[in-house]
Design a protein around this motif. Structure first.
Motif, PDB file in Angstrom:
ATOM      1  N   TYR A  71       0.850  -1.639   0.072  1.00  0.00           N
ATOM      2  CA  TYR A  71      -0.521   0.137  -0.247  1.00  0.00           C
ATOM      3  C   TYR A  71       0.845   1.244  -0.156  1.00  0.00           C
ATOM      4  CZ  TYR A  71      -3.532  -3.420   0.967  1.00  0.00           C
ATOM      5  OH  TYR A  71      -4.411  -4.666   1.353  1.00  0.00           O
ATOM      6  N   GLN A  72       1.703   0.727   0.421  1.00  0.00           N
ATOM      7  CA  GLN A  72       2.818   2.143   0.322  1.00  0.00           C
ATOM      8  C   GLN A  72       2.935   2.915  -0.862  1.00  0.00           C
ATOM      9  OE1 GLN A  72       6.619   1.816   2.590  1.00  0.00           O
ATOM     10  NE2 GLN A  72       8.121   3.001   0.779  1.00  0.00           N
ATOM     11  N   LEU A  73       3.304   1.504  -1.677  1.00  0.00           N
ATOM     12  CA  LEU A  73       4.150   1.368  -2.858  1.00  0.00           C
ATOM     13  C   LEU A  73       3.247   1.806  -3.375  1.00  0.00           C
ATOM     14  CD1 LEU A  73       7.226   0.494  -4.069  1.00  0.00           C
ATOM     15  CD2 LEU A  73       5.555  -1.988  -4.976  1.00  0.00           C
ATOM     16  N   MET A  74       2.300   1.468  -3.743  1.00  0.00           N
ATOM     17  CA  MET A  74       0.746   2.004  -4.215  1.00  0.00           C
ATOM     18  C   MET A  74       0.689   3.946  -3.674  1.00  0.00           C
ATOM     19  SD  MET A  74      -1.788   1.397  -5.743  1.00  0.00           S
ATOM     20  CE  MET A  74      -1.070  -0.073  -6.831  1.00  0.00           C
ATOM     21  N   ASP A  75       0.854   3.872  -3.203  1.00  0.00           N
ATOM     22  CA  ASP A  75       1.000   5.662  -2.491  1.00  0.00           C
ATOM     23  C   ASP A  75       1.965   6.723  -3.448  1.00  0.00           C
ATOM     24  OD1 ASP A  75      -1.425   4.982  -0.879  1.00  0.00           O
ATOM     25  OD2 ASP A  75      -0.477   5.789   0.144  1.00  0.00           O
ATOM     26  N   GLU A  76       3.636   5.553  -3.498  1.00  0.00           N
ATOM     27  CA  GLU A  76       4.391   6.325  -3.984  1.00  0.00           C
ATOM     28  C   GLU A  76       3.852   6.292  -5.732  1.00  0.00           C
ATOM     29  OE1 GLU A  76       8.077   5.159  -3.055  1.00  0.00           O
ATOM     30  OE2 GLU A  76       7.390   4.500  -1.210  1.00  0.00           O
ATOM     31  N   CYS A  77       3.406   5.120  -6.093  1.00  0.00           N
ATOM     32  CA  CYS A  77       3.261   5.287  -7.914  1.00  0.00           C
ATOM     33  C   CYS A  77       2.388   6.223  -7.339  1.00  0.00           C
ATOM     34  CB  CYS A  77       2.690   3.854  -7.784  1.00  0.00           C
ATOM     35  SG  CYS A  77       3.998   2.831  -7.859  1.00  0.00           S
ATOM     36  N   CYS A  78       1.600   6.899  -6.923  1.00  0.00           N
ATOM     37  CA  CYS A  78      -0.308   7.320  -7.378  1.00  0.00           C
ATOM     38  C   CYS A  78      -0.078   8.985  -7.340  1.00  0.00           C
ATOM     39  CB  CYS A  78      -1.387   7.452  -6.313  1.00  0.00           C
ATOM     40  SG  CYS A  78      -2.034   5.379  -6.685  1.00  0.00           S
ATOM     41  N   ASN A  79       1.158   8.943  -6.221  1.00  0.00           N
ATOM     42  CA  ASN A  79       1.605  10.398  -6.084  1.00  0.00           C
ATOM     43  C   ASN A  79       2.748  10.844  -7.165  1.00  0.00           C
ATOM     44  OD1 ASN A  79       0.409  10.583  -3.433  1.00  0.00           O
ATOM     45  ND2 ASN A  79       1.752  10.222  -2.504  1.00  0.00           N
ATOM     46  N   LEU A  80       3.304   9.953  -7.733  1.00  0.00           N
ATOM     47  CA  LEU A  80       3.508  10.692  -9.345  1.00  0.00           C
ATOM     48  C   LEU A  80       3.181  10.810 -10.079  1.00  0.00           C
ATOM     49  CD1 LEU A  80       6.668  11.434  -9.859  1.00  0.00           C
ATOM     50  CD2 LEU A  80       7.335   8.807 -10.248  1.00  0.00           C
ATOM     51  N   GLU A  81       2.294   9.831 -10.109  1.00  0.00           N
ATOM     52  CA  GLU A  81       1.540  10.110 -11.180  1.00  0.00           C
ATOM     53  C   GLU A  81       0.787  11.086 -11.632  1.00  0.00           C
ATOM     54  OE1 GLU A  81      -2.633   7.089 -11.342  1.00  0.00           O
ATOM     55  OE2 GLU A  81      -0.977   5.942 -10.769  1.00  0.00           O
ATOM     56  N   ASN A  82       0.281  11.027 -10.884  1.00  0.00           N
ATOM     57  CA  ASN A  82      -0.524  12.444 -10.381  1.00  0.00           C
ATOM     58  C   ASN A  82      -0.232  13.620 -11.258  1.00  0.00           C
ATOM     59  OD1 ASN A  82      -3.185  11.642  -8.854  1.00  0.00           O
ATOM     60  ND2 ASN A  82      -3.141  11.813  -7.322  1.00  0.00           N
ATOM     61  N   ASP A  83       1.215  13.926 -10.866  1.00  0.00           N
ATOM     62  CA  ASP A  83       2.111  15.019 -11.172  1.00  0.00           C
ATOM     63  C   ASP A  83       2.093  14.977 -11.989  1.00  0.00           C
ATOM     64  OD1 ASP A  83       2.394  15.729  -7.717  1.00  0.00           O
ATOM     65  OD2 ASP A  83       3.929  14.712  -7.972  1.00  0.00           O
TER      66      ASP A  83
END
Length: 207
Positions: free
Chosen positions: A69-81
């Motif tokens: 879930y931490q990994l998913m958060d990192e991926c989602c934050n970068l894709e948002n940017d």
């Protein structure tokens, strides 16, 4: 259908952001050499529309839940940017179709995505002018059907429908008690719908 509003899913319905997501996730995973997993466009297509925790469980089942879930958060934050700056791929005639629909009734978005993802579509593709309101599981923590209900309630809709491409979208519309319009040009298949689109242009038939 005589509508006073129309609610859309995002991935596979209003855009295809696969390329940007693959690029950004590759960057994140490169920072985690212990994760022996490459996420492909096919992996994303099979998981679009699902809650983020379900996607993490499907893509990283060998990792501890807290880590995936931490990994998913990192991926989602970068894709948002990335998507907020570069946008994704719109479907043919999308601006024209949404512009015409908006002349007759307001448009909305409900997606099982993280907070900021819908905004990335609106900002990155300059689509904000077409939509009145939106909601996501990343903000409310609620499943799609309940978020559709929220949009209906706060915008006082009496006769609306939901446009999406997956069975999860069909089920969300059923929970909300509204018709479901299947975007068959998207990522998923469904076994029931009230109307089927071969392209987003087919929505003009509603008028």
């Amino acid at each position: 259908m005589k509508l006073d509003g129309l609610i859309f899913d995002l991935d596979g319905t209003l855009w295809d952001a696969t390329d940007g997501i693959v690029q950004t996730w590759k960057i994140v995973l490169a920072n985690h050499p212990d994760v022996k997993r490459e996420v492909t466009p096919a992996d994303l297509a099979a998981n679009f529309g699902k809650p983020l925790t379900d996607i993490a469980d499907n893509l990283f089942p060998d990792l501890a839940p807290s880590y995936r879930y931490q990994l998913m958060d990192e991926c989602c934050n970068l894709e948002n940017d990335y998507l907020n700056e570069h946008g994704g791929t719109l479907y043919p005639r999308e601006r024209e179709v949404l512009g015409e629909l908006r002349r007759h009734f307001p448009l909305f978005i409900v997606s099982n995505c993280q907070d900021g993802y819908i905004q990335s579509y609106l900002n990155g593709n300059q689509m904000g002018e077409y939509f009145t309101d939106f909601e996501s599981i990343g903000v409310t923590g609620l499943p799609k059907g309940e978020n559709i209900k929220l949009i209906i309630e706060r915008n006082h809709l009496k006769n609306t429908a939901y446009v999406g491409d997956t069975m999860g979208d069909a089920e969300g519309a059923a929970v909300a008690g509204i018709p479901f319009i299947h975007a068959s040009y998207g990522f998923g298949r469904v076994d029931r719908c009230d109307m089927r689109l071969t392209s987003i242009s087919d929505l003009l038939k509603l008028l």
